[in-house]
Each structure stands twice: as C-alpha cells, then as structure tokens.
Design a protein around this motif. Sequence first.
Motif, PDB file in Angstrom:
ATOM      1  N   TYR A   1      16.070  68.014 -65.705  1.00 49.29           N
ATOM      2  CA  TYR A   1      15.333  66.634 -64.510  1.00 49.29           C
ATOM      3  C   TYR A   1      16.589  66.290 -63.467  1.00 49.29           C
ATOM      4  O   TYR A   1      17.524  65.471 -64.417  1.00 49.29           O
ATOM      5  CB  TYR A   1      14.164  65.823 -65.560  1.00 49.29           C
ATOM      6  CG  TYR A   1      13.315  66.670 -65.752  1.00 49.29           C
ATOM      7  CD1 TYR A   1      13.389  67.215 -66.956  1.00 49.29           C
ATOM      8  CD2 TYR A   1      12.047  67.131 -65.047  1.00 49.29           C
ATOM      9  CE1 TYR A   1      12.328  67.389 -68.093  1.00 49.29           C
ATOM     10  CE2 TYR A   1      10.606  67.645 -65.281  1.00 49.29           C
ATOM     11  CZ  TYR A   1      10.858  67.861 -67.333  1.00 49.29           C
ATOM     12  OH  TYR A   1      10.085  68.525 -68.246  1.00 49.29           O
TER      13      TYR A   1
ATOM     14  N   ALA B   1      16.782  62.393 -62.269  1.00 52.09           N
ATOM     15  CA  ALA B   1      15.922  60.645 -62.140  1.00 52.09           C
ATOM     16  C   ALA B   1      17.093  60.048 -61.154  1.00 52.09           C
ATOM     17  O   ALA B   1      18.116  60.090 -61.153  1.00 52.09           O
ATOM     18  CB  ALA B   1      16.469  60.374 -63.654  1.00 52.09           C
TER      19      ALA B   1
ATOM     20  N   TRP C   1      15.301  57.277 -70.976  1.00 53.12           N
ATOM     21  CA  TRP C   1      14.732  58.038 -69.599  1.00 53.12           C
ATOM     22  C   TRP C   1      13.631  57.006 -69.544  1.00 53.12           C
ATOM     23  O   TRP C   1      13.555  57.028 -67.891  1.00 53.12           O
ATOM     24  CB  TRP C   1      13.785  59.369 -70.372  1.00 53.12           C
ATOM     25  CG  TRP C   1      12.614  59.475 -70.839  1.00 53.12           C
ATOM     26  CD1 TRP C   1      12.382  58.741 -73.000  1.00 53.12           C
ATOM     27  CD2 TRP C   1      11.347  58.442 -70.760  1.00 53.12           C
ATOM     28  NE1 TRP C   1      11.178  58.364 -72.468  1.00 53.12           N
ATOM     29  CE2 TRP C   1      10.909  57.964 -72.205  1.00 53.12           C
ATOM     30  CE3 TRP C   1      11.080  58.705 -69.728  1.00 53.12           C
ATOM     31  CZ2 TRP C   1       9.537  57.845 -71.935  1.00 53.12           C
ATOM     32  CZ3 TRP C   1       9.604  57.266 -69.641  1.00 53.12           C
ATOM     33  CH2 TRP C   1       8.421  57.481 -70.879  1.00 53.12           C
TER      34      TRP C   1
ATOM     35  N   TYR D   1      14.707  54.662 -65.850  1.00 61.85           N
ATOM     36  CA  TYR D   1      14.675  56.141 -64.387  1.00 61.85           C
ATOM     37  C   TYR D   1      13.450  55.780 -64.131  1.00 61.85           C
ATOM     38  O   TYR D   1      12.773  56.217 -64.884  1.00 61.85           O
ATOM     39  CB  TYR D   1      15.486  57.057 -64.769  1.00 61.85           C
ATOM     40  CG  TYR D   1      16.577  57.196 -64.820  1.00 61.85           C
ATOM     41  CD1 TYR D   1      17.419  56.346 -66.107  1.00 61.85           C
ATOM     42  CD2 TYR D   1      17.792  57.179 -63.714  1.00 61.85           C
ATOM     43  CE1 TYR D   1      18.701  56.399 -66.271  1.00 61.85           C
ATOM     44  CE2 TYR D   1      19.616  57.118 -63.869  1.00 61.85           C
ATOM     45  CZ  TYR D   1      19.820  57.326 -65.627  1.00 61.85           C
ATOM     46  OH  TYR D   1      20.843  56.488 -65.231  1.00 61.85           O
TER      47      TYR D   1
ATOM     48  N   TRP E   1      11.538  60.637 -60.514  1.00 64.32           N
ATOM     49  CA  TRP E   1      11.587  62.007 -61.371  1.00 64.32           C
ATOM     50  C   TRP E   1      11.740  63.147 -60.240  1.00 64.32           C
ATOM     51  O   TRP E   1       9.863  62.961 -59.844  1.00 64.32           O
ATOM     52  CB  TRP E   1      10.909  62.137 -62.613  1.00 64.32           C
ATOM     53  CG  TRP E   1      11.835  61.059 -63.944  1.00 64.32           C
ATOM     54  CD1 TRP E   1      11.422  59.944 -64.051  1.00 64.32           C
ATOM     55  CD2 TRP E   1      11.926  61.616 -64.954  1.00 64.32           C
ATOM     56  NE1 TRP E   1      11.563  59.211 -64.635  1.00 64.32           N
ATOM     57  CE2 TRP E   1      12.904  60.017 -65.491  1.00 64.32           C
ATOM     58  CE3 TRP E   1      13.024  62.716 -65.293  1.00 64.32           C
ATOM     59  CZ2 TRP E   1      13.519  60.208 -66.705  1.00 64.32           C
ATOM     60  CZ3 TRP E   1      14.186  62.257 -66.117  1.00 64.32           C
ATOM     61  CH2 TRP E   1      14.061  60.887 -66.743  1.00 64.32           C
TER      62      TRP E   1
END
Length: 126
Positions: free
Chosen positions: A95, A97, A110, A113, A116
């Motif tokens: 992914y 981000a 995660w 962020y 996405w």
Amino acid sequence: QVQLVESGGGLVQAGGSLRLSCAASGGTFSRYTMAWFRGAPGKEREFVGAVSRSGDVTRYADSVKGRFTISRDNNRNTMALQMASLKPEDTAVYYCAATWRPIVAVSRAWNDYGYWGQGTQVTVSS
C-alpha cells in the motif's frame, strides 16, 4: 485531498526484483510525506519505508533495509518502491500512504497516515 493509486505488483521468483509505483492526484504532492506499507487484507499493515516531502530523507524497516529503495518525483507526482533480492516473506499487498506531517513527526504506525491507495499484490515464489 490526495488520491493514491499503486501499480506494478505481480508474481516474481525469490531473488528477483520488482518495481512498484504510486501515482498521486488531487493534492499538492510535494506537501506529503509518503510511505509504503504491506500486509494481508484485514490485518494490520507493516511499515516498509517512507520518504520525506523533498525526497532527501528515507527510512526503512530493518527487514527490507539494503534490498528496497524508495524514491519520489515531485514533478510527476509519483513515488516508487524498487525491490530487489525478494524473499517469499515479502509476499503481501503493498500500500502507498500519505500524510501531511513531516517525516520527523511521523512514527512507523499505519494510523499516522491518513491517505491510502487500494494496494497492489506482490507474490514471491520460492
């Protein structure tokens, strides 16, 4: 608000290389710290690496340091992840981000962020 789209995933043999791309639109790309995460759908995402707004600072997870390289092109609104010496344990959805915060103000979590992409599958066969 920035929109992110990843591309470049696929199937590769162990020891091989792959290059992922993240294309951004809808925002001023150079204002965002960018990062790559990976994980299985529905599971917590693992930090892979990040690049500062200007591209001069990068950070990597220990598991990929020396094998993966992050770069960005603020003129083309893109970020890349060059992956080499791939291992089966690198298999994951990757992914892209983005966050407004400067790289010195974000952790590797995660949830630091806010933007996405949808992810791209990377599968490394042994």
